[in-house]
Design an enzyme around this catalytic site. Structure first.
Site, mmCIF file in Angstrom:
data_model
loop_
_atom_site.group_PDB
_atom_site.id
_atom_site.type_symbol
_atom_site.label_atom_id
_atom_site.label_comp_id
_atom_site.label_asym_id
_atom_site.label_seq_id
_atom_site.Cartn_x
_atom_site.Cartn_y
_atom_site.Cartn_z
ATOM 1 N N CYS A 1 11.008 13.161 -1.029
ATOM 2 C CA CYS A 1 11.332 14.461 -1.648
ATOM 3 C C CYS A 1 10.151 15.420 -1.732
ATOM 4 O O CYS A 1 10.194 16.497 -1.143
ATOM 5 C CB CYS A 1 11.885 14.231 -3.054
ATOM 6 S SG CYS A 1 13.437 13.346 -3.042
HETATM 7 N N1 LIG Z 1 15.228 9.050 -2.883
HETATM 8 C C1 LIG Z 1 15.083 9.914 -3.853
HETATM 9 O O1 LIG Z 1 14.345 9.675 -4.795
HETATM 10 C C2 LIG Z 1 15.852 11.229 -3.871
HETATM 11 C C3 LIG Z 1 15.873 11.969 -5.052
HETATM 12 C C4 LIG Z 1 16.583 13.164 -5.093
HETATM 13 C C5 LIG Z 1 17.219 13.615 -3.940
HETATM 14 N N2 LIG Z 1 17.162 12.889 -2.785
HETATM 15 C C6 LIG Z 1 17.875 13.400 -1.617
HETATM 16 O O2 LIG Z 1 19.069 12.634 -1.443
HETATM 17 C C7 LIG Z 1 19.356 12.464 -0.046
HETATM 18 C C8 LIG Z 1 19.458 10.985 0.282
HETATM 19 O O3 LIG Z 1 18.202 10.388 0.035
HETATM 20 P P1 LIG Z 1 18.005 8.818 -0.007
HETATM 21 O O4 LIG Z 1 16.638 8.593 -0.512
HETATM 22 O O5 LIG Z 1 19.158 8.166 -0.685
HETATM 23 O O6 LIG Z 1 18.080 8.479 1.555
HETATM 24 P P2 LIG Z 1 18.227 7.018 2.219
HETATM 25 O O7 LIG Z 1 17.623 7.141 3.568
HETATM 26 O O8 LIG Z 1 17.714 5.981 1.275
HETATM 27 O O9 LIG Z 1 19.800 6.800 2.338
HETATM 28 C C9 LIG Z 1 20.607 7.570 3.145
HETATM 29 C C10 LIG Z 1 21.678 6.684 3.757
HETATM 30 O O10 LIG Z 1 22.559 7.516 4.525
HETATM 31 C C11 LIG Z 1 22.988 6.764 5.661
HETATM 32 N N3 LIG Z 1 23.518 7.704 6.657
HETATM 33 C C12 LIG Z 1 22.855 8.520 7.502
HETATM 34 N N4 LIG Z 1 23.728 9.271 8.202
HETATM 35 C C13 LIG Z 1 24.967 8.910 7.793
HETATM 36 C C14 LIG Z 1 26.272 9.313 8.153
HETATM 37 N N5 LIG Z 1 26.487 10.282 9.058
HETATM 38 N N6 LIG Z 1 27.321 8.722 7.550
HETATM 39 C C15 LIG Z 1 27.132 7.747 6.619
HETATM 40 N N7 LIG Z 1 25.915 7.332 6.242
HETATM 41 C C16 LIG Z 1 24.842 7.909 6.823
HETATM 42 C C17 LIG Z 1 21.744 6.017 6.075
HETATM 43 O O11 LIG Z 1 22.065 4.896 6.873
HETATM 44 C C18 LIG Z 1 21.146 5.639 4.719
HETATM 45 O O12 LIG Z 1 21.579 4.366 4.295
HETATM 46 C C19 LIG Z 1 18.246 13.201 0.692
HETATM 47 O O13 LIG Z 1 18.656 14.505 0.972
HETATM 48 C C20 LIG Z 1 17.115 13.243 -0.321
HETATM 49 O O14 LIG Z 1 16.253 14.343 -0.104
HETATM 50 C C21 LIG Z 1 16.509 11.696 -2.741
#
Ligand SMILES: NC(=O)c1ccc[n+]([C@@H]2O[C@H](COP(=O)([O-])OP(=O)(O)OC[C@H]3O[C@@H](n4cnc5c(N)ncnc54)[C@H](O)[C@@H]3O)[C@@H](O)[C@H]2O)c1
Length: 431
Positions: free
Chosen positions: A278
């Protein structure tokens, strides 16, 4: 509220809705479990079949969720499924998008995951459904990118009337337990007022406080302000750390003293650089959007410059130390690879940049991270070393890069010659 939405509204507030979560990572999986525990029937969709198979066997791949916590949560949910296909969208009332939004090689937003997920879900009829986007995006993306993709495949549907679209940013902070989905206020902004009301009905079941903003664009900008605020303040304190070193002042003492001011100051701490999915990434989404308008953010650029130079600062300080000590072939141990304490997430971790720089300088290093078993740096695989007296005896200097709480600093300091502490992890150890 439009009549078409009343039935959906009722289903949401009475928790009789079926919810599909797309993307089961750090954001999506805890959200699915929380909604399931609230009483909703839930389906988690992920294109990564390995993750889906693990979840089916109650195996967690997220450091914040132990296998026991996963199993306990799943046992309390009446109807939970995991799939790598989108079939559940057909019978879902709400769909939440939690796919990654990283940067590509040219450091521009990579929105391919969002587009891919939206195209797939839009193949199903979205009539009388709620779609919520939790992935971080640039201001305007929900309206300019996601909405047209949905309408292209559902041309007869009107947003706010036939279906609802909101942006509701995730504010999760992995690795800490106090602030959770329940007690962290949830921002929500819909494409229309109706959309916001429907979205509020869903999140109001889960969160103590839902904060409505005027539009999806306002919600997107709120998320980017929050993370840009962090990134720029970390940039400021990192620069203060560099200045303090030149002035022979201990920056940690200064931050501790400054934070005793009960108003007008909020502490941020220096470190070896920025990490995670992030803080290093999100400000770039805003900056990129500005570039499309022939504009720019001076603050974002400046803090990026300072924050991304910190691994260089660490390595040049280390080189100076070895020069002063007359050590020609130093052996370095890096303690902590994850981007923050007590998680296994190494995305954008500054430790990786430090390792890459050391590699380029032909300086030998090993690492320990109890949560990261191995890592590949420029084609070479490194394995986490056990911390024992033998390892510490053969180390000239250790760099504390991540202060995991599992580390026994007393033992480590007693057995090491030199330590470069980028996190003030040794604050409680007698000098
Ligand atoms: N990790 C954090 O602390 C955090 C905090 C706030 C916001 N975010 C935001 O949330 C979003 C997700 O982050 P995250 O850390 O959970 O990511 P992540 O990479 O841990 O998880 C995302 C998941 O989405 C799956 N994926 C990708 N394309 C896909 C599709 N077309 N259909 C189904 N599944 C699919 C991936 O395989 C993965 O398991 C991002 O935009 C991030 O910026 C993350």
């Amino acid at each position: 509220m439009k009549n078409n939405n009343l039935e959906l509204y009722q289903k949401l507030i009475t928790k009789n809705a079926h919810i599909s979560i797309i993307g089961l990572g750090y954001v999506g999986l805890p959200l699915l479990l929380a909604l399931g525990k609230e009483g909703f029937s839930v389906t988690g969709i992920d294109i990564d079949n390995e993750k889906v198979e693990k979840l089916k066997q109650n195996i967690s791949y997220i450091s914040d969720i132990s296998n026991k916590e996963l199993l306990d949560a799943i046992n309390t949910i009446e109807n939970v499924n995991f799939a790598n296909k989108y079939d559940s969208i057909e019978n879902s009332d709400a769909i939440i998008i939690c796919v990654p939004t990283p940067l590509n090689k040219t450091k521009d937003p990579d929105i391919s995951y969002i587009i891919n997920a939206t195209e797939k879900l839009a193949k199903y009829s979205l009539k009388n459904k709620l779609i919520s986007v939790e992935s971080t995006v640039y201001p305007g993306a929900t309206e300019e990118l996601i909405l047209p993709t949905i309408i292209k495949q559902n041309p007869n549907l009107t947003v706010g009337n036939d279906f609802n679209l909101v942006f509701s940013p995730e504010r999760v902070d992995p690795g800490q337990n106090y602030w959770n989905l329940k007690n962290t206020p949830k921002i929500i902004g819909g494409i229309t007022k109706n959309c916001t009301e429907i979205g509020t009905a869903l999140y109001g079941t889960l969160c103590n406080q839902v904060v409505q903003v005027s539009s999806a664009r306002a919600a997107e900008m709120t998320k980017l302000l929050e993370n840009t605020f962090r990134a720029t303040n970390i940039g400021l304190v990192n620069e203060m750390a560099i200045i303090s070193q030149k002035l022979n002042i201990d920056i940690w003492e200064i931050v501790e003293a400054a934070k005793t001011k009960p108003f007008g100051f909020m502490p941020f701490y220096p470190g070896p650089g920025l990490g995670g999915h992030c803080i290093p990434v999100d400000p770039r989404y805003l900056d990129w959007k500005l570039e499309t308008l022939n504009s720019e953010s001076k603050f974002i650029k400046l803090s990026e410059e300072i924050n991304f130079s910190m691994p260089n600062f660490v390595v040049s300080r280390i080189k100076d130390i070895f020069k002063n000590l007359n050590i020609t072939n130093p052996k370095i141990l890096i303690l902590g690879l994850a981007y923050k304490p007590n998680v296994s997430d190494i995305r954008e971790s500054p430790s990786i940049d430090i390792m890459t720089l050391l590699n380029k300088e032909n300086i030998k290093f090993q690492y320990n991270d109890p949560m990261v078993k191995s890592i590949e740096i420029e084609g070479q695989t490194y394995k986490s070393q056990n911390i024992d007296s033998e390892l510490l005896k053969n180390t000239d200097l250790a760099i504390i890069s991540t202060d995991h709480s599992i580390y026994n600093w007393e033992y480590i300091t007693n057995n090491l010659k030199y330590i470069f502490d980028t996190r003030n992890a040794l604050r409680n150890i007698k000098k």
